[in-house]
Design an enzyme around this catalytic site. Sequence first.
Site, PDB file in Angstrom:
ATOM      1  N   HIS A  25     -42.192  -3.734 -62.857  1.00 18.28           N
ATOM      2  CA  HIS A  25     -43.111  -4.260 -61.852  1.00 18.28           C
ATOM      3  C   HIS A  25     -44.074  -5.275 -62.471  1.00 18.28           C
ATOM      4  O   HIS A  25     -44.385  -6.294 -61.872  1.00 18.28           O
ATOM      5  CB  HIS A  25     -43.917  -3.118 -61.221  1.00 18.28           C
ATOM      6  N   ASP A 135     -48.758  -4.411 -55.440  1.00 20.07           N
ATOM      7  CA  ASP A 135     -47.509  -3.663 -55.383  1.00 20.07           C
ATOM      8  C   ASP A 135     -47.498  -2.734 -54.172  1.00 20.07           C
ATOM      9  O   ASP A 135     -48.533  -2.181 -53.776  1.00 20.07           O
ATOM     10  CB  ASP A 135     -47.349  -2.845 -56.676  1.00 20.07           C
TER      11      ASP A 135
END
Length: 507
Positions: A25, A135
Amino acid sequence: MATQHERQQQQPLHILFLPFFAPGHLLPAADVAAVFAARGARCTILTTPVNAGIIRPAVDRANGANNLHGTGSGKIDIALMPFPDVGLPPGVENYMSLTTLQADCRAKFMRAVQLVQEPFHRFLAANRLDAVVSDSFFSWSADAAVEHGIPRLVITGTSVFARSCNASMLRSNPLEMTSEGDPEALVMLPGLPHRVELRRSQMMDPGKQPGAWAFYQSNNAADQSSFGEVFNSFHELEPDYVEHFQTTLGRHAFLVGPVALATWDMAASGANVNADVNKDRCLRWLDTKPDSSVVYVSFGTATRFSPVELREISRGLDLSGKNFVWALGDGAGTESSEWMPEGFAKLTANIGDSRGCIIRGWAPQTLILNHHALGGFMTHCGWNSVMEAVSAGVPMVTWPRYADQFYNEKLVVEVLKVGVSVGARDYASPMENHEVIGGEVIAESIMALMGNNEQGDAIRKKTNELGVKARSAMEKGGSSYSDVGRLMDELMARRRCSIDFRAAGGV
């Protein structure tokens, strides 16, 4: 002399990135930030000290490239916040650190993810921002952004196809319609442009993991309410799903990739001396091999294999007869060679003449995939790896393990037709054991992909075509180049409206 109103209008966009604390990520978020910085935006990545160390080399290279080439006035900054004290050992700030720890540590880690809200709020209050790119796992950031009057964009690090599959799963829970006792039962995901079926065993079971199901439901609800979603993908790769996502699901998508093409030349150096040694040794070995003769084997940073599985992978590589580069990583069990079958060590003993090259630790993946000797890539179907392979025009042997990887395999093998499945059937986390796939099956998959046969020829032709489209997407006038500009224009227009509103006496 410009007025304060005019100066505010002329300032570059300031975009805050809040990536989840895992390499898969963090790194793509840094790459996306680099794309926007190259177009003149000021980007800030908010993270903790340990996670800052993971992205700092990429950020430094992006800033150096922008300065060298004069590609706009943008810059990437890293803003530090403390990792919340939840009783984890010192330095455990990244999901990767949990693979060797107890299950209660994972619960503590997710508690820390919730506690990041406080420093996030403080940063929003103290800085003038035009957007937050956070995110999906930080679902609470949606309400925080609204509270501060800042548009929130979602970044997930996956494909539009996988997001569409996930939305179908969350909306209808089709597992309820299949027998719980039959892991081989086929489950169709309704409402998608293609017929997408997975085995029950390849899907997360809400009945067995109610906490995870509730977590994803919450994330999805927050994402639906956000300004839009940013994808490391491009329109030509999954056009039916971009249309489905935007028209049928009514969600705003900006496809800005493949970001690997904007940053791959920055990967020439690693983050440390050992990384540079791995790079030089591997590339020298690849230089000795014929075109399209090598299969690259890598399963990302979080995937773990048992000794029995490692042994079967070794057997498969040997039986395939192909040259190979195997990025073993630093995972538990790989430091020993006890799992190696007899004679396997000899395949990698002499670097110049050997059939194989094993890399322990960091591997220069983008450089490997773009080398002329590469003919195939055995991958876990993490989206970053899939996009790097597509960008390089390298076909794939797919071996998904968990998360969105089984969805991505469907896209690669059945929709795009640029890969061959090894036949993985079980969805399980990196900390759980998986079904062992035999060496003979692994070898057959490699040979089907890389052999001189009708299937391999068709896959290679399609992969090359997608590679050309990927490169065109990032060029000026390409679809991803245009989406970056479209998003920046929308954010700038929103800022102008806000400034004009305040100048007219609005609150």
